[in-house]
Design a protein around this motif. Structure first.
Motif, mmCIF file in Angstrom:
data_model
loop_
_atom_site.group_PDB
_atom_site.id
_atom_site.type_symbol
_atom_site.label_atom_id
_atom_site.label_comp_id
_atom_site.label_asym_id
_atom_site.label_seq_id
_atom_site.Cartn_x
_atom_site.Cartn_y
_atom_site.Cartn_z
ATOM 1 N N SER A 52 -1.504 -16.806 -4.569
ATOM 2 C CA SER A 52 -1.745 -16.718 -6.008
ATOM 3 C C SER A 52 -3.238 -16.784 -6.318
ATOM 4 N N ALA A 53 -3.959 -17.666 -5.613
ATOM 5 C CA ALA A 53 -5.400 -17.794 -5.830
ATOM 6 C C ALA A 53 -6.123 -16.505 -5.432
ATOM 7 N N LYS A 54 -5.675 -15.851 -4.370
ATOM 8 C CA LYS A 54 -6.300 -14.603 -3.925
ATOM 9 C C LYS A 54 -6.064 -13.488 -4.942
ATOM 10 N N ASN A 55 -4.868 -13.435 -5.499
ATOM 11 C CA ASN A 55 -4.581 -12.417 -6.503
ATOM 12 C C ASN A 55 -5.356 -12.671 -7.791
ATOM 13 N N ARG A 56 -5.519 -13.941 -8.161
ATOM 14 C CA ARG A 56 -6.330 -14.266 -9.346
ATOM 15 C C ARG A 56 -7.785 -13.851 -9.133
ATOM 16 N N ALA A 57 -8.296 -14.070 -7.925
ATOM 17 C CA ALA A 57 -9.676 -13.686 -7.623
ATOM 18 C C ALA A 57 -9.858 -12.179 -7.738
ATOM 19 N N CYS A 58 -8.878 -11.404 -7.294
ATOM 20 C CA CYS A 58 -8.950 -9.948 -7.450
ATOM 21 C C CYS A 58 -9.071 -9.571 -8.924
ATOM 22 N N ALA A 59 -8.233 -10.171 -9.753
ATOM 23 C CA ALA A 59 -8.266 -9.861 -11.187
ATOM 24 C C ALA A 59 -9.619 -10.250 -11.795
ATOM 25 N N GLU A 60 -10.132 -11.394 -11.389
ATOM 26 C CA GLU A 60 -11.422 -11.868 -11.914
ATOM 27 C C GLU A 60 -12.557 -10.912 -11.567
ATOM 28 N N LEU A 61 -12.487 -10.276 -10.419
ATOM 29 C CA LEU A 61 -13.581 -9.434 -9.949
ATOM 30 C C LEU A 61 -13.348 -7.950 -10.210
ATOM 31 N N GLY A 62 -12.254 -7.619 -10.910
ATOM 32 C CA GLY A 62 -11.995 -6.224 -11.244
ATOM 33 C C GLY A 62 -11.370 -5.427 -10.126
ATOM 34 N N MET A 63 -10.755 -6.089 -9.158
ATOM 35 C CA MET A 63 -10.079 -5.414 -8.061
ATOM 36 C C MET A 63 -8.578 -5.311 -8.346
ATOM 37 N N ARG A 64 -7.935 -4.403 -7.635
ATOM 38 C CA ARG A 64 -6.479 -4.323 -7.696
ATOM 39 C C ARG A 64 -5.877 -5.284 -6.679
ATOM 40 N N SER A 65 -4.725 -5.857 -7.022
ATOM 41 C CA SER A 65 -3.982 -6.646 -6.043
ATOM 42 C C SER A 65 -2.540 -6.156 -6.020
ATOM 43 N N PHE A 66 -1.992 -6.109 -4.822
ATOM 44 C CA PHE A 66 -0.618 -5.661 -4.620
ATOM 45 C C PHE A 66 0.095 -6.764 -3.843
ATOM 46 N N GLN A 67 0.906 -7.539 -4.546
ATOM 47 C CA GLN A 67 1.559 -8.666 -3.889
ATOM 48 C C GLN A 67 2.953 -8.272 -3.422
ATOM 49 N N HIS A 68 3.242 -8.584 -2.160
ATOM 50 C CA HIS A 68 4.556 -8.318 -1.580
ATOM 51 C C HIS A 68 5.121 -9.654 -1.101
ATOM 52 N N THR A 69 6.163 -10.105 -1.777
ATOM 53 C CA THR A 69 6.799 -11.375 -1.430
ATOM 54 C C THR A 69 8.152 -11.085 -0.804
ATOM 55 N N LEU A 70 8.335 -11.536 0.424
ATOM 56 C CA LEU A 70 9.550 -11.248 1.185
ATOM 57 C C LEU A 70 10.306 -12.546 1.473
ATOM 58 N N PRO A 71 11.629 -12.473 1.571
ATOM 59 C CA PRO A 71 12.399 -13.687 1.883
ATOM 60 C C PRO A 71 12.151 -14.151 3.314
ATOM 61 N N GLU A 72 12.404 -15.420 3.554
ATOM 62 C CA GLU A 72 12.194 -15.993 4.886
ATOM 63 C C GLU A 72 13.063 -15.308 5.935
ATOM 64 N N SER A 73 14.150 -14.699 5.498
ATOM 65 C CA SER A 73 15.070 -14.031 6.422
ATOM 66 C C SER A 73 14.586 -12.649 6.848
ATOM 67 N N THR A 74 13.436 -12.215 6.365
ATOM 68 C CA THR A 74 12.907 -10.893 6.709
ATOM 69 C C THR A 74 12.762 -10.749 8.219
ATOM 70 N N SER A 75 13.210 -9.615 8.743
ATOM 71 C CA SER A 75 13.089 -9.367 10.181
ATOM 72 C C SER A 75 11.683 -8.872 10.503
ATOM 73 N N GLU A 76 11.330 -8.959 11.781
ATOM 74 C CA GLU A 76 10.016 -8.485 12.197
ATOM 75 C C GLU A 76 9.881 -6.978 11.979
ATOM 76 N N ASP A 77 10.942 -6.244 12.240
ATOM 77 C CA ASP A 77 10.904 -4.790 12.019
ATOM 78 C C ASP A 77 10.659 -4.467 10.551
#
Length: 298
Positions: A52-77
């Motif tokens: 969250s802090a990294k995405n806020r920093a992007c917004a503060e500096l005029g950068m784009r942020s693309f957050q991908h949140t995956l469940p703990e059950s996500t496979s390596e593939d």
């Protein structure tokens, strides 16, 4: 006389102003907006906070942020497939996979899957090799932040005796490599100490610059520090709660005794911490410049 406090918050803010101006120039001249993709697997509270802090920093500096949140059950593939898609996305210049990953996922395989030109954490073996050769494209964020703290606090690094306590791949090893390189702001003589070092205090008392990343609260005390030395405390340890119910944070250095001996010292919090995300933002800017074939440091 107590040591001068190296204010990481202030220095990080100065750097962010420089980064913001460079981002605006990139937009106006090339119509390119630096983009950072963050990948979070699971719901570890500390990891959620960091992302969250990294995405806020992007917004503060005029950068784009693309957050991908995956469940703990996500496979390596599944995770590797997502990374492959981000590698191919022209809007994504930097990719950060938040560590640690849940059990069952190989951090090594995942980090190696990131395109080295988008590896803004600097963890891919290709970028580690460039770092060792003294020509890093994406210097690891915490070590890079430490160097900026030293330079911007007016600390004499060239020719200095530096002792690093800790040999992790994230801080200890890379900061030692960076400080021994033949370039401005480095050129130091570096000793690396670790858990098998005999008589740690013998080494720390020799240091003009002491960098402590031991992962152990208050491992270095004032009597282990050379009078007038610059002390960089990388540690962040939670050792209970304040009266207000907030987590009590201390570093790997016993601040109360060290501040009476050192010449300069970073506090915890407010020292190295603010620099890490700031250097991530700078690496993302560098990645956008790299995608355009521009000089990385202009």
């Amino acid at each position: 006389m107590p040591a001068e406090i190296i204010d990481g918050k202030k220095i990080a803010q100065e750097l962010r102003e420089e980064i913001r101006a460079a981002v605006e120039e990139l937009k106006s001249r090339y119509n390119v907006v630096p983009g950072l993709a963050t990948v979070l697997v699971g719901d570890n509270p500390a990891s959620v906070s960091y992302v969250s802090a990294k995405n806020r920093a992007c917004a503060e500096l005029g950068m784009r942020s693309f957050q991908h949140t995956l469940p703990e059950s996500t496979s390596e593939d599944e995770l590797l497939s997502l990374i492959a898609g981000l590698n191919a996305d022209p809007l994504v210049h930097g990719i950060l996979v938040q560590l640690p990953l849940p059990r069952g996922l190989s951090e090594d395989r995942v980090l190696r899957a990131i395109d080295p030109k988008k590896d803004v954490d600097g963890f891919h073996p290709y970028n580690v090799g460039l770092l060792a050769l003294g020509d890093p494209v994406f210097p690891p964020c915490t070590p890079a932040g430490i160097l900026e703290l030293l330079i911007r606090s007016g600390t004499q690094v060239e020719g200095a005796e530096v002792v690093v306590v800790g040999r992790s791949n994230i801080v200890g090893k890379p900061v030692a490599l960076m400080l021994m390189q033949k370039r401005k702001g480095a050129n130091a003589t570096v000793t690396v100490c670790h858990t098998q070092t005999r008589d740690l205090a013998f080494h720390t008392r020799r240091a003009d610059i002491l960098i402590v990343a031991a992962g152990k609260p208050q491992a270095v005390t004032g009597d282990m520090i050379r009078p007038g030395a610059t002390v960089i405390d990388v540690g962040v340890n939670r050792i209970g709660y304040t009266e207000a119910g907030k987590a009590k944070l201390v570093g790997d250095v016993d601040f109360e005794s060290a501040v009476q001996i050192a010449g300069k010292i970073t506090p915890v919090p407010g020292g190295v911490g603010p620099m890490t995300i700031t250097m991530l933002m700078r690496n993302t800017l560098r990645a956008a410049r790299l995608s355009l074939g521009l000089n990385l440091d202009d």
